[in-house]
Every structure is written in C-alpha cells, then in structure tokens.
Design a protein around this motif. Sequence first.
Motif, PDB file in Angstrom:
ATOM      1  N   TRP A 129      31.218  26.233  25.626  1.00 13.13           N
ATOM      2  CA  TRP A 129      29.825  26.554  25.068  1.00 13.13           C
ATOM      3  C   TRP A 129      29.790  27.946  24.889  1.00 13.13           C
ATOM      4  O   TRP A 129      30.153  28.867  25.901  1.00 13.13           O
ATOM      5  N   ARG A 130      29.082  28.538  24.244  1.00 12.93           N
ATOM      6  CA  ARG A 130      28.506  29.968  24.002  1.00 12.93           C
ATOM      7  C   ARG A 130      27.157  30.117  23.467  1.00 12.93           C
ATOM      8  O   ARG A 130      26.945  29.584  22.390  1.00 12.93           O
ATOM      9  N   ALA A 131      26.458  30.972  23.840  1.00 13.79           N
ATOM     10  CA  ALA A 131      25.066  31.215  23.535  1.00 13.79           C
ATOM     11  C   ALA A 131      25.391  32.128  22.462  1.00 13.79           C
ATOM     12  O   ALA A 131      25.938  33.275  22.559  1.00 13.79           O
ATOM     13  N   LEU A 132      24.398  31.740  21.311  1.00 10.69           N
ATOM     14  CA  LEU A 132      24.504  32.584  20.159  1.00 10.69           C
ATOM     15  C   LEU A 132      23.287  33.332  19.999  1.00 10.69           C
ATOM     16  O   LEU A 132      23.164  34.353  19.371  1.00 10.69           O
ATOM     17  N   THR A 133      22.143  33.060  20.603  1.00 11.75           N
ATOM     18  CA  THR A 133      21.011  33.619  20.602  1.00 11.75           C
ATOM     19  C   THR A 133      20.248  33.607  21.878  1.00 11.75           C
ATOM     20  O   THR A 133      20.453  32.814  22.742  1.00 11.75           O
ATOM     21  N   ALA A 134      19.359  34.823  22.129  1.00  8.17           N
ATOM     22  CA  ALA A 134      18.550  34.847  23.206  1.00  8.17           C
ATOM     23  C   ALA A 134      17.271  35.491  22.928  1.00  8.17           C
ATOM     24  O   ALA A 134      16.843  36.521  23.566  1.00  8.17           O
ATOM     25  N   LEU A 135      16.514  34.740  22.036  1.00  2.71           N
ATOM     26  CA  LEU A 135      15.211  35.291  21.638  1.00  2.71           C
ATOM     27  C   LEU A 135      14.180  35.162  22.623  1.00  2.71           C
ATOM     28  O   LEU A 135      14.234  34.148  23.301  1.00  2.71           O
ATOM     29  N   ASP A 136      12.926  35.796  22.634  1.00  6.66           N
ATOM     30  CA  ASP A 136      11.998  35.576  23.467  1.00  6.66           C
ATOM     31  C   ASP A 136      11.290  34.431  22.746  1.00  6.66           C
ATOM     32  O   ASP A 136      10.494  33.421  23.526  1.00  6.66           O
ATOM     33  N   ASP A 137      11.362  33.915  21.706  1.00  8.21           N
ATOM     34  CA  ASP A 137      10.823  32.674  20.938  1.00  8.21           C
ATOM     35  C   ASP A 137      11.877  31.736  20.732  1.00  8.21           C
ATOM     36  O   ASP A 137      12.882  31.821  20.544  1.00  8.21           O
ATOM     37  N   THR A 138      11.250  30.390  20.229  1.00  2.89           N
ATOM     38  CA  THR A 138      12.225  29.201  20.040  1.00  2.89           C
ATOM     39  C   THR A 138      12.890  29.392  18.709  1.00  2.89           C
ATOM     40  O   THR A 138      12.275  30.238  17.693  1.00  2.89           O
ATOM     41  N   VAL A 139      14.105  29.015  18.580  1.00  3.27           N
ATOM     42  CA  VAL A 139      14.839  28.971  17.409  1.00  3.27           C
ATOM     43  C   VAL A 139      14.605  27.659  16.787  1.00  3.27           C
ATOM     44  O   VAL A 139      14.704  26.674  17.435  1.00  3.27           O
ATOM     45  N   ARG A 140      14.654  27.796  15.293  1.00  5.40           N
ATOM     46  CA  ARG A 140      14.024  26.529  14.800  1.00  5.40           C
ATOM     47  C   ARG A 140      15.479  25.813  13.923  1.00  5.40           C
ATOM     48  O   ARG A 140      15.200  24.471  13.691  1.00  5.40           O
ATOM     49  N   GLY A 141      16.331  26.427  13.508  1.00  6.10           N
ATOM     50  CA  GLY A 141      17.412  25.743  13.128  1.00  6.10           C
ATOM     51  C   GLY A 141      18.695  26.657  12.847  1.00  6.10           C
ATOM     52  O   GLY A 141      18.469  28.001  12.971  1.00  6.10           O
ATOM     53  N   ALA A 142      19.921  26.516  12.551  1.00 13.45           N
ATOM     54  CA  ALA A 142      21.093  27.169  12.339  1.00 13.45           C
ATOM     55  C   ALA A 142      21.863  26.340  11.447  1.00 13.45           C
ATOM     56  O   ALA A 142      22.048  25.129  11.489  1.00 13.45           O
TER      57      ALA A 142
END
Length: 630
Positions: free
Chosen positions: A77-90
């Motif tokens: 596993w590898r984290a690709l985002t660490a935003l304050d808000d939720t991600v909706r898709g990729a």
Amino acid sequence: MRRSGTPGTAIAEARLRGQAVGPAPGPVACEDEPVLTTLFSLPSTTALDVNDEGALLVLYDGSGTRQVHHVAPDGTWRALTALDDTVRGARFVPESSKVVVEHDDGGSELGQLSLLDLDEPGLPTLTPLVHDPEYVHHLVDAKPGRVLFTTNRRNGTDFDLVAHDLGSDRDMALYDGGGWVMGVAPSPDDKWVVLSLASAPANSIQLLLVDTGTRSVTELTPYDAHNDQAAVSWLPDSTGFLVSTNADRDRMALRRYDLGDRAWNDVLVDDSRDLAGWASPNGEDLLVGVLHDGEVSLALHRLDDGSEVAPVGLPPGGCAGLLMLTPDPHWSPDGSFAAITYSSPVCPPTVFRYVPASGELLAVRPPEMPEPPAQLTHPESLLVPSFDGEQVPVFVFRPTGPDLGTTIVHVHGGPEGAAMRNWVPVVSALAADGHTVVVPNVRGSAGYGKRWYSLDDRELRLDSVKDLAAIHAWLPTIGSDPKRSALWGGSYGGYMVLAGLAFQPELWAAGVDIVGIASLVTFLENTSDYRRAMREREYGYLATDREFLESASPLNRVDDIRAPLFVIHGANDPRVPLSETEQVSDALTKRGVPCQVLVYDDEGHGLAKLKNKLDAYPKALTFLRDHLVS
C-alpha cells in the motif's frame, strides 16, 4: 450557483461561540461510547480503478477522510493524497505514470481535477489540471493522453462532456447539448460514448450515443419516457453495450444494444428482481448483480449467452454493486480479475479481488485495518401495512446494547434512494446504544420496482409521510412502545423527519434531522442551479406547483411541531442550503421548542470527516436518550 439566505439569528450566534443551538445536553450520556467511537472510526476501502499491471487505486479513509491509495500487485500500500478534504475519485492515465484525482473543498462538491506522478517518491505532488472553484468538474475516465470529465462551467446549469488533451493542455467538448449528464461510458475503442441524461419524468434517464469523431448525437431512448437506466457496460469489441433498464417493465433487466443493427435485445430478465451486468475485457466473462430486498448478490456468467457459471463467494446479506446504489465492480484490463467493493450491516465497505478462473476471493486491506465489533447483526426483513393497503418494506435492527425500550425510525435520503443491506454505522450505533432501529423503504424508494418508486411523485409527496404514521401504528407488533419513538434522517430523509414532526406532531417524541429540507419552495429557490432542474421534476415546478409545494412543506406547519429537534448541517452544502436549517431553527426557538443545531464550516451535504462525526453523532445519541429514556 448556491444562494443562501442570511444566517438565522440563533445559528449565527451559536456559530460565533462554537456551540450548539438550543438547551445544553442533559446529564445522560451514551453508556457505551467506546463502541460508538469504534463504529464511526472503522475505516473503509472503495475500488476506483485497475491498471495494466494489476495495481489498484483505492479510496481509504483510515486518516479520517477518504484519500487515494495505490495498491501494488504484491499487496503493498502507498498513500497518494493527504488532503484536508475528502477525495471523490481517481483514475490511472494509461500508458503513463500519471493518476488524475478529483477532489473538492469543504464538501462543496465542486470537483477539481489534479494530476500526480507515481514515479515521484514519497507523497506525490498534486498538480492542478482542471481547476475553476466556481464550477463542478466530475472525473469520468482517463484514456491514453487525455482525460474525460463533465462540467457545468459553460452556464452553471447544463453539464458538458469534455476531453482534456494532456499534451496540448486543451479542452474539446464532445457533448454540449444541454441537460444534466449523470453518467458517461466510453467505448473501449474510444469511438463512442454513451451518455446517461436526466430526462423529463421524475427518476428517469435518457440514453444518448455520441460519436467522438463527428460529435453527432443519437437518441437511444426517448426523452419523455419513464425509464431508469444504469450500469452501462461496453462489450470488449465495441460493437455494443449492456445496460440495466426498466424500459417497458417494472424491474431493471439486463439488455444489450448492438451498434450494427441499432437494435435492443434482452439478455437477462427477472420480473421480481433488479439486474445489472459488467462485461469482462477478455470477452468471456460477465458479472451479474441481482438486487432483492436490499441485498445485492453477484454471480459469474458467460458473456456470449448469459448463462450462469458460479456465484461469487461474497458473504450473504450484503451489497456488491448495482444501480448506482453501491460502487460498480472494476475489471482489470486483461479480465483476469475484478475489484469488487462489498459492504453489509456487519462489514464496512471492503475491496475484494475476485479471480474468475479459480474463484479466488481475497480482501484488499491495509495491515492496520481493524475488524468490526462482534456484536453487529443483520436485520429482520418485515412488511408494514400502510393506509391504502400498500406494504412498506422495513429492516428491523434489534438492540445490541442494553435495551432502552425505545425505537428510532431511520429514513434514507433520495427520495429515489434506498435503504440497503450495507454498512450504515449510525444504524449500528443506535442499536448498540440500546434502541430498536426500524429502517423503512417508504414509497418512492428504489429497489422495489418502478411502480413503487413512482408512488411519491409530485402531488403524491405526502403519501410517503403517511407511511411513517403507518410504521408508528405498527410498532407494537414488534414489541416497541410508540410513545418512545423518534425519527432520524438525512437529506430527503431529513425532510421526512421534519414532515413527520410537523404533520404528525402527536406521534413522534423527537427528531434528528441531517441536512434536511424544511421548505420545498425555498429549497428549490436556493439549491444549486444545476440541481434545481432535476429536482423540480420530482417535487413539482416553482412556476406552476407553488401552492402544492407550500402545502407539502414542513415549514408551513412548523407551529404544530412540539417534539424536540436535533439538526446537523454543513455550511458548504450545495444541495440543501444551510438556510433550510436556519428557517426551522429560528421558528422553533421563537416558540420555545428545544432545537439543538450543529453547523460544520468544513462540511457539505452531510458529514465526511471523522473528527466531525465523532463530535456530532455522540451528541445526537445523547439527545435521543435525554428525550426518550424516562
């Protein structure tokens, strides 16, 4: 875009103090708060995409918000985002090391698109790709060298399908014919796109076929037909596609459209259940989903003749994709496996890797993902007789903590949504706190046929509220005390809570409203422009149906409400503006009716962030204990 009224006096003052509106919570607290915290904190995984190497893109919310993770073929596993808000898709961008990500700000649902590079070590940098904070940009798909997305940036209302060229950084509209484009399915050869467009009748979808070269548009189904369409899945040779549709029938059947002879043919039909299918890229396999009474089972079929090969060995009593109510399966490009998102009342959303050749089914989880509490249970499925002889399907969750002798009726949103046999931690938390929880699919709900979900359209709106009264009268048959019952619901379910308290004030002892509609008139006036056109089809038109809309609005009967109310709302809600909560809160506060309000400035249509859930939901459960437990 969203227009909101001036903040209500009580709410504005409370937000300045960082407090709830209304009386301070009483001394009774949730006795099993560690269990409640565990339930709300249990992380989930959702499959987004699979690339040629067999790697996955997965949404994982172990950090407290949903972020994109890369799962390598070896399970790393590898984290690709660490935003304050939720991600909706990729999505993976084929033939490259790039990933395109859709994210928003504070739950506004105004999706923005950014790129990241998997070759960058550590946490990759997000580079803006399509950004305009005033409009929605919804990620559809990624093809070699370009990204497909829909956007309302042309006029704020209609959605266009746009192809963004990654080499030239230019956009080209593939469709700009107007309307709300709710679904997009590109063909494997990239020559065609099937669009799902909100059509004239309520809860109906029109299918359009777009030639990506000439941009010519062919109507595949009539605009004015009362048909729902979902789960478009192209055949691997691009000669046609499969779609789940209830055209000319009550239930969703699996049909095939052939581009050669421009003809429709039935593939699988079941007059008592809804069906959908997802074709494998290898041309051999077909995953078929069957929806029955809130459960979605999956089975492997042959693509050529539709015959069943074997069931997918997921646990019974849950959901594994169908009709946009749960995430669709994602096939690997070579068809060797499918990534399936499954959940149930005892299992948070979890990605499973299914290999048709062997039948192997493995959960895709990070090492630290905890197990759910052992006391979680599946519900009973019962029918409630309503005022006109209709039978309302309900799920009944018995208390898993010390029985308080109380009942919570938990109403889903939509209204064309559905209560499913999936993971709803609030329901499990209510049961753990000692309540009996009744989860109905009142008329207007999906999953029980076209006739059932049409029974609340327009002037029939209050018939669904009458279903709540029928449930209240039925409670003694399951050993519940009607005098100690409350309503809980979000979005349209919040409207149902307010309508129950306003139109049936003698029945309900309390209500919990999450981002609910107080007035159908002011909701339609103030909701986002792009949503108004579709919602008027369901509720009625401001220009011609205002009198009815007023009569069906809880706000017009607010003086009849006497039960205490607890309200949760996100300040950035683009669907149900905060002004809906402000209106009902001010009206109840002036009359001295207890009304506690929590407003979260970093949330939209509901609560997406764990920190806010852990703040709001225990307070809501304490509120219910205060007003239901003698």
